[in-house]
Structure formats: C-alpha cells, structure tokens
Design an enzyme around this catalytic site. Structure first.
Site, PDB file in Angstrom:
ATOM      1  N   CYS A 228      -4.539  15.058   2.256  1.00 46.69           N
ATOM      2  CA  CYS A 228      -3.140  15.492   1.741  1.00 46.69           C
ATOM      3  C   CYS A 228      -3.312  17.258   1.233  1.00 46.69           C
ATOM      4  O   CYS A 228      -4.452  17.800   0.339  1.00 46.69           O
ATOM      5  CB  CYS A 228      -3.139  14.993   0.459  1.00 46.69           C
ATOM      6  SG  CYS A 228      -1.821  15.240   0.238  1.00 46.69           S
TER       7      CYS A 228
HETATM    8  N1  LIG Z   1       4.997  17.421  -3.747  1.00 48.07           N
HETATM    9  C1  LIG Z   1       4.291  16.499  -4.669  1.00 48.07           C
HETATM   10  C2  LIG Z   1       3.386  16.018  -3.259  1.00 48.07           C
HETATM   11  C3  LIG Z   1       2.574  15.151  -3.123  1.00 48.07           C
HETATM   12  C4  LIG Z   1       2.679  14.287  -2.025  1.00 48.07           C
HETATM   13  O1  LIG Z   1       3.781  14.557  -0.916  1.00 48.07           O
HETATM   14  N2  LIG Z   1       1.331  13.550  -1.735  1.00 48.07           N
HETATM   15  C5  LIG Z   1       1.322  12.551  -0.593  1.00 48.07           C
HETATM   16  C6  LIG Z   1       0.247  12.097   0.370  1.00 48.07           C
HETATM   17  S1  LIG Z   1      -0.464  14.169   1.195  1.00 48.07           S
HETATM   18  C7  LIG Z   1       2.245  11.535  -0.727  1.00 48.07           C
HETATM   19  O2  LIG Z   1       1.268  11.100  -1.850  1.00 48.07           O
HETATM   20  N3  LIG Z   1       1.953  10.414  -0.040  1.00 48.07           N
HETATM   21  C8  LIG Z   1       2.663   9.146  -0.230  1.00 48.07           C
HETATM   22  C9  LIG Z   1       4.123   8.372  -0.148  1.00 48.07           C
HETATM   23  O3  LIG Z   1       4.875   9.374  -0.173  1.00 48.07           O
HETATM   24  O4  LIG Z   1       3.954   7.400  -0.429  1.00 48.07           O
HETATM   25  C10 LIG Z   1       2.735  17.627  -4.980  1.00 48.07           C
HETATM   26  O5  LIG Z   1       2.759  18.854  -4.547  1.00 48.07           O
HETATM   27  O6  LIG Z   1       1.967  16.687  -5.204  1.00 48.07           O
END
Ligand SMILES: N[C@@H](CCC(=O)N[C@@H](CS)C(=O)NCC(=O)O)C(=O)O
Length: 312
Positions: free
Chosen positions: A51
């Site tokens: 990520c």
């Molecule tokens: N705005 C958040 C975004 C975090 C994010 O989208 N992480 C993704 C992984 S790259 C996630 O955990 N996605 C899981 C999902 O959307 O179910 C940050 O910058 O911390």
C-alpha cells in the site's frame, strides 16, 4: 467508493472511483492533557508493504528513528474476500501479535463494534485505550514528524533537520499546494484511472495523471536542489515517492497508466526517484526509502528490472 458487499467494487455507478474519507481522525499530541500523548511502546502502526499510503508512514517511522518507540505490524499484501489479513506466507506476520486476529477487520471491530466502513491500512493503534487513533496517512506522518521529538535521539528531531523540519515553516505553503495537486492527480489519480469502469472516467483521469507528471518533471527541472523543495527531503518527496516507485512496475500495466513510463519519458523524475531509492546517507537513515520498497508482490513481469541501476 460504495459501501457494498463486494470489497473490490471500487467505482460508483457512473464509472468514477471516489475515495472515502478515513474514519478515525484523532491525534497524538504533545499538548498537555492530550488524550493521546506521545509515549514509548504505546502505539502500533499496522501496514502492508504493497500500500502506497502505508508506505509513507513506514518511511517516516524510519526517517524519524521511531522504530524503538512505535511497533510495526506487517500484514499480507494480498487482499482476501473479507479484506486485509494475515497468513505469514510472505515473511509477514501469521496473525495480529496483539490480539491473535487473522483479519484486520477484527481490529476495527474492536475499536468500533459494528463497524461497517472500509478497513484501511495504514492504521495507528493505541494499546492503552485499545482503539484506533488515526487511519489517514497524511495525518499520521505529520504526527510522526513532530509529536515524538521529545522521545527520539536529538539528530532525528525536526530542529536538527537542515531545512528546519520535514515541513519547514518557510516552504510549508508551497509544499501544501504541491501536495494537493499531486494527491488529486497522481497519488489518488492512479486509482481513479485504474478503478474507472467507464471509458469516459478512464480517459479523463489518465490525461490528468500524465499532465501532473509533466508538471512534476517541469518542477524538478527548476528545482534548486536534489529534491522537490531544496537539498533535503521534505514531506513533498515522502508523499510522491511511493506512487513513483509503483509506477512502471505496477500502475503502468495493472492500472492502465500507460501513456508514458517514468524510466523512459521522465528523466528528472527518474533521477530524483533513483537518488532517493539508492541513498545511503544519514539523512535517509541509510536507505529508509529503499528499505520500505518491495517489488515482490504479484505484479506484471515487465519491465525488467524493477528499478534501473543507480548510474545508467
Ligand atoms: N486516505 C487513506 C487511504 C488508505 C487506503 O486507501 N488504503 C488502502 C490500501 S492501499 C486500503 O486499505 N484499502 C482497503 C479498502 O479500500 O477496502 C490514507 O492515506 O491513509
């Protein structure tokens, strides 16, 4: 992002991907009486190495010498039908070391029983109150910049940074303006391109993405130092790096971001990227950017190699 049962249904009905706001937005603070004061061995950072948002927080944890203050929990980079979790299959952890959970959702449910939102990494956990402090990387890195400075070695404090910190007062405004369009069109732009489910949504976002990369290239052309804002790493470098590290090896193919490649078409960005990646100096803690970058997830075989050698 729609909150439905299909974990991989990212785009809305019109084909556009819209990122949901992170839900947990508390802050670790040095202010007297703060609910979450900086303390050694109290906070735990949950990430996976795939990520890019988590990647930023892991880089800053290293840059700031926080490894002995904030525990790191690394889960699998694979997403299971029920979200992030643990198998231990890739040198990652077999389960959550705090509670024995096998899915990250269980930690969110512990913090917020009945939680129905998306379960994101990075996640900053407080052992003491057994809750999530924050799951927004842009805020976590700012807490790491400043709030633990009373606990880290003097050389890692903001006051010791040659430009006056990772977010120096003198260039804060310029960095924030830069971060804002880089976020919209690059950090998040690759997702808006890759998750688009209509041609119109894809076309709109892929063009914005490459226009923004052209803009970064032009910015570096004029930059007075090796980095985006001078001769030292600032927040702008940290926020852009994870997107560029993934660009040729993943986004180009998997997210259809294929109008140009960093290595062939953006010489200034490529030089900046390799400088950061191969850096062994004290100001990157002897390679924080490299140590936080992994190319071994399930990604397309090409281009080979994952990163070009330092001096080609
Ligand atoms: N705005 C958040 C975004 C975090 C994010 O989208 N992480 C993704 C992984 S790259 C996630 O955990 N996605 C899981 C999902 O959307 O179910 C940050 O910058 O911390």
């Amino acid at each position: 992002m729609s909150n439905n049962n299909d974990i991989k249904a990212f785009a809305d009905a019109d084909g556009h991907f819209r990122r949901q706001k992170s839900t947990f937005r508390d802050h670790i603070s040095r202010e007297p009486g703060a609910e979450f004061p900086p303390e050694k061995d109290r906070y735990v950072l949950y990430i996976n190495w795939g990520c890019p948002w988590a990647n930023r927080t892991a880089i800053v944890r290293m840059l700031k010498g926080l490894e002995f203050i904030i525990e790191l929990v690394v889960m699998d980079y694979e997403m299971f039908p029920d979200g992030w979790g643990y198998t231990g299959a890739h040198g990652t952890m077999p389960k959550d070391p705090l509670y024995g959970f096998t899915r990250h959702r269980q930690l969110y449910e512990k913090a917020s029983p009945g939680y129905t939102g998306r379960v994101l990494v990075p996640t900053l956990w407080d052992r003491k109150t057994e809750t999530i402090v924050n799951n927004e990387s842009s805020e976590i890195i700012r807490m790491f910049f400043t709030e633990f400075d009373g606990l880290v070695e003097e050389k890692y404090r903001e006051a010791a940074h040659p430009q006056g910190g990772y977010l120096p007062e003198s260039s804060k405004e310029k960095i924030e303006v830069f971060n804002a369009w880089v976020y919209d069109d690059i950090n998040n732009g690759v997702y808006k391109t890759g998750f688009a489910t209509s041609q119109e949504a894809y076309d709109e976002n892929v063009e914005k993405l490459f226009a923004a990369l052209d803009r970064v290239e032009a910015h570096l052309e004029k930059s007075e130092g090796k980095f985006l804002f001078g001769n030292h790493v600032t927040e702008a470098d940290i926020r852009l790096f994870p997107s560029i590290a993934r660009f040729d090896v993943a986004y180009y193919t998997l997210f259809k971001c294929n109008l140009k490649m960093i290595r062939h078409d953006y010489p200034k960005i490529e030089r900046w990227y390799r400088n950061l990646y191969y850096d062994d100096n004290e100001y990157t803690r002897g390679g924080a950017f490299r140590r936080a970058t992994y190319f071994d997830h399930v990604v397309p075989k090409g281009p080979v190699p994952d990163i070009l050698p330092q001096d080609t």
